[in-house]
Design a protein around this motif. Structure first.
Motif, PDB file in Angstrom:
ATOM      1  N   LYS A 113       6.212   8.921  -0.620  1.00  7.44           N
ATOM      2  CA  LYS A 113       6.611  10.323  -0.577  1.00  7.44           C
ATOM      3  C   LYS A 113       5.567  11.240  -1.205  1.00  7.44           C
ATOM      4  N   LEU A 114       4.431  10.675  -1.575  1.00  9.39           N
ATOM      5  CA  LEU A 114       3.374  11.500  -2.159  1.00  9.39           C
ATOM      6  C   LEU A 114       2.748  12.453  -1.139  1.00  9.39           C
ATOM      7  N   TYR A 115       3.182  12.344   0.123  1.00  9.61           N
ATOM      8  CA  TYR A 115       2.755  13.361   1.082  1.00  9.61           C
ATOM      9  C   TYR A 115       3.282  14.728   0.657  1.00  9.61           C
ATOM     10  N   GLU A 116       4.370  14.732  -0.150  1.00  6.12           N
ATOM     11  CA  GLU A 116       4.909  15.997  -0.639  1.00  6.12           C
ATOM     12  C   GLU A 116       3.906  16.716  -1.543  1.00  6.12           C
ATOM     13  N   LYS A 117       3.005  15.946  -2.157  1.00  7.68           N
ATOM     14  CA  LYS A 117       1.958  16.532  -2.988  1.00  7.68           C
ATOM     15  C   LYS A 117       0.632  16.622  -2.239  1.00  7.68           C
ATOM     16  N   SER A 118       0.688  16.305  -0.954  1.00  7.80           N
ATOM     17  CA  SER A 118      -0.506  16.323  -0.102  1.00  7.80           C
ATOM     18  C   SER A 118      -1.548  15.317  -0.566  1.00  7.80           C
ATOM     19  N   LEU A 119      -1.079  14.214  -1.123  1.00  7.82           N
ATOM     20  CA  LEU A 119      -1.980  13.174  -1.608  1.00  7.82           C
ATOM     21  C   LEU A 119      -2.238  12.100  -0.558  1.00  7.82           C
ATOM     22  N   CYS A 120      -1.174  11.618   0.092  1.00  7.68           N
ATOM     23  CA  CYS A 120      -1.316  10.469   0.983  1.00  7.68           C
ATOM     24  C   CYS A 120      -0.003  10.228   1.717  1.00  7.68           C
ATOM     25  N   ASP A 121      -0.054   9.341   2.682  1.00 12.01           N
ATOM     26  CA  ASP A 121       1.156   8.851   3.345  1.00 12.01           C
ATOM     27  C   ASP A 121       1.490   7.425   2.926  1.00 12.01           C
ATOM     28  N   TYR A 122       0.466   6.708   2.441  1.00 14.43           N
ATOM     29  CA  TYR A 122       0.650   5.301   2.086  1.00 14.43           C
ATOM     30  C   TYR A 122      -0.044   5.008   0.757  1.00 14.43           C
ATOM     31  N   VAL A 123       0.459   4.009   0.066  1.00 12.89           N
ATOM     32  CA  VAL A 123      -0.158   3.596  -1.188  1.00 12.89           C
ATOM     33  C   VAL A 123      -0.384   2.087  -1.200  1.00 12.89           C
ATOM     34  N   ILE A 124      -1.411   1.690  -1.910  1.00 12.61           N
ATOM     35  CA  ILE A 124      -1.674   0.283  -2.213  1.00 12.61           C
ATOM     36  C   ILE A 124      -1.836   0.181  -3.726  1.00 12.61           C
ATOM     37  N   ASN A 125      -1.080  -0.698  -4.336  1.00 10.80           N
ATOM     38  CA  ASN A 125      -1.197  -0.933  -5.770  1.00 10.80           C
ATOM     39  C   ASN A 125      -1.760  -2.329  -6.003  1.00 10.80           C
ATOM     40  N   VAL A 126      -2.857  -2.402  -6.727  1.00  7.80           N
ATOM     41  CA  VAL A 126      -3.564  -3.674  -6.905  1.00  7.80           C
ATOM     42  C   VAL A 126      -2.938  -4.539  -7.993  1.00  7.80           C
ATOM     43  N   ALA A 127      -1.927  -4.014  -8.678  1.00  8.60           N
ATOM     44  CA  ALA A 127      -1.271  -4.767  -9.742  1.00  8.60           C
ATOM     45  C   ALA A 127       0.067  -4.107 -10.055  1.00  8.60           C
ATOM     46  N   THR A 128       0.888  -4.828 -10.811  1.00  4.70           N
ATOM     47  CA  THR A 128       2.097  -4.247 -11.393  1.00  4.70           C
ATOM     48  C   THR A 128       1.883  -4.169 -12.893  1.00  4.70           C
ATOM     49  N   GLY A 129       2.162  -2.977 -13.458  1.00  5.25           N
ATOM     50  CA  GLY A 129       1.824  -2.734 -14.860  1.00  5.25           C
ATOM     51  C   GLY A 129       0.500  -2.003 -14.936  1.00  5.25           C
ATOM     52  N   CYS A 130       0.126  -1.591 -16.140  1.00  5.81           N
ATOM     53  CA  CYS A 130      -1.146  -0.878 -16.312  1.00  5.81           C
ATOM     54  C   CYS A 130      -1.528  -0.920 -17.779  1.00  5.81           C
ATOM     55  N   ARG A 131      -2.758  -1.302 -18.055  1.00  8.18           N
ATOM     56  CA  ARG A 131      -3.195  -1.452 -19.442  1.00  8.18           C
ATOM     57  C   ARG A 131      -3.388  -0.112 -20.146  1.00  8.18           C
ATOM     58  N   HIS A 132      -3.494   0.992 -19.421  1.00  6.47           N
ATOM     59  CA  HIS A 132      -3.709   2.287 -20.061  1.00  6.47           C
ATOM     60  C   HIS A 132      -2.526   2.695 -20.934  1.00  6.47           C
ATOM     61  N   GLY A 133      -1.308   2.403 -20.499  1.00  7.99           N
ATOM     62  CA  GLY A 133      -0.140   2.698 -21.310  1.00  7.99           C
ATOM     63  C   GLY A 133       0.112   4.179 -21.547  1.00  7.99           C
ATOM     64  N   CYS A 134      -0.158   5.023 -20.559  1.00 11.17           N
ATOM     65  CA  CYS A 134       0.048   6.468 -20.735  1.00 11.17           C
ATOM     66  C   CYS A 134       1.517   6.761 -21.022  1.00 11.17           C
ATOM     67  N   LYS A 135       1.776   7.547 -22.049  1.00 11.68           N
ATOM     68  CA  LYS A 135       3.140   7.801 -22.492  1.00 11.68           C
ATOM     69  C   LYS A 135       3.936   8.596 -21.466  1.00 11.68           C
TER      70      LYS A 135
END
Length: 425
Positions: A113-135
């Motif tokens: 649904k990121l097309y609502e932000k005009s970002l994309c129609d599809y996503v690919i995530n290379v992992a689950t989780g993220c080491r950055h840990g943004c709050k």
């Protein structure tokens, strides 16, 4: 020069005891790997020779059971290849406090649904989780995490996906191979596309696709597969690791747009809210190198914080202007979910009491609405002082619902706009 894997049987060993080589299109050996190359060695060879090396059905062997890798696979912490049966039985490994394992996710590419932000129609995530840990990260509150509690518990000992965000990471090592197979069966021309998403594939919406070397290797291979099939790609990251793929970006030309998330140049603030992410100036310098190499680029100025005044916003935009971005995406912070409370706590722990107080006050919807509207207007007004910055604003549904009259109409107009970038059609 095109290259491919080849194997030669060791006459003194068993059937699967083979030497692995990289050969060119005339069969000449250009690189010798020995008998048991690691996943890291194989993926780095892709970068060295600028070619995709498909690892399925190439005679590669599982380091654990000795069976040939013909379908899904992963690797252990040392990079030794594992067939899927062996990878599925692995316990998570600790890597400097980060719980690491293989991601069993079956999907490759998902509609978004990121097309609502005009970002994309599809996503690919290379992992689950993220080491950055943004709050402030919204991902732990999405079904991708909340609906997979049992899996996360089994694979990484996760008890609370939100509170433990930044401490677990499950890699999808075989994603490029599965993407290759999917693209053969479903060419981009047949995909559903929206006017605002324009068929773009984004890496990544749920994790940073360049957060470390292993994620970066998966990302490079996926991007190579996509652009080789004329699929437009958007990359969003916080990591200068993206510079390792400058050659691929330059070769891809109009098919790749690369962006950095830089919400502020206040190091202390960013460190509090994004504890394991690179400093903002390192991100800016990476974009500067992309600019010098004429790689398409954008900035995500998100989220902006209530303590940021006109002077600070103008200064940030002046830094962005020096990069000549195609667009600057902007979004004010939204006080929703458990992640917002984590932002308040992070601000307090960092000694930023004014920020903590301002954030907590925004639990009152009227105060948040006033701040959000002010920041959207302020960012857009400041951008008009530069002749090379176009702002694409992201007003949330919550903000639209909290307004009425001309203000609501204006916000709805912003939500319906298409970002000014041009993507291949």
């Amino acid at each position: 020069m095109s290259v491919r894997l080849d194997t030669k049987r060791d006459p003194d060993g068993g059937w699967y005891d083979r030497y692995v080589e990289l050969v060119d299109d005339e069969g000449r050996v250009v690189k010798e790997f020995g008998k048991n190359p690691t996943l890291n060695e194989l993926r780095e060879a892709e970068r060295e020779y600028g070619e995709r090396i498909n690892l399925w059905q190439q005679g590669l062997i599982c380091s654990d059971c000795g069976n040939q890798i013909n379908e899904r696979f992963s690797a252990d912490l040392e990079g030794n290849l594992l067939c899927w049966d062996c990878a599925s039985e692995e316990d998570s490994s600790d890597q400097s406090g980060l719980r690491v394992n293989a991601d069993p996710t079956k999907s490759v590419l998902s509609e978004s649904k990121l097309y609502e932000k005009s970002l994309c129609d599809y996503v690919i995530n290379v992992a689950t989780g993220c080491r950055h840990g943004c709050k402030f990260c919204y991902v732990p509150s999405t079904p991708a995490i909340q609906n997979r509690e049992e899996m996360l518990g089994d694979k990484a000992g996760v008890e609370d996906g939100q509170q433990e965000w930044g401490s677990y990471l499950l890699y999808r090592d075989d994603l490029p191979e599965r993407l290759n197979e999917g693209l053969q069966d479903n060419p981009w021309e047949d995909w559903d596309k929206t006017d605002r998403g324009r068929g773009v594939v984004m890496l990544s919406s749920g994790t940073d696709c360049y957060q470390d070397k292993r994620a970066a290797q998966i990302t490079r291979s996926c991007v190579h597969e996509l652009v080789s099939n004329d699929v437009p790609v958007r990359i969003l990251t916080r990591s200068p690791n993206l510079l390792r793929d400058m050659d691929l970006f330059r070769k891809a030309g109009e098919y790749v747009t690369v962006g950095m998330s830089i919400p502020s140049f206040d190091d202390e603030l960013v460190r509090a809210m994004e504890p394991n992410a690179p400093p903002p100036m390192q991100r800016w310098k990476a974009l500067e190198k992309l600019s010098k190499n004429q790689v398409r680029r954008f900035v995500s100025f998100s989220p902006t914080y209530p303590t940021m005044d006109e002077e600070e916003i103008h200064e940030a935009l002046s830094w962005f202007s020096a990069l000549g971005p195609e667009v600057v995406f902007h979004e004010p912070i939204n006080p929703r979910g458990a992640n917002f409370e984590m932002c308040v706590e992070a601000a307090e722990n960092a000694g930023r009491q004014q920020l903590a107080d301002d954030l907590r006050s925004m639990e009152d919807e009227s105060i948040w609405k006033e701040y959000a509207l002010e920041h959207i207007k302020l960012v857009r007004d400041c951008a008009r002082r530069f002749d090379n910055i176009q702002i694409h604003s992201w007003p949330s549904r919550d903000l639209v619902r909290a307004t009425k009259g001309e203000t609501r109409s204006w916000l709805l107009t912003l939500r319906e706009e298409v970002s000014p970038e041009q993507h291949p059609q």
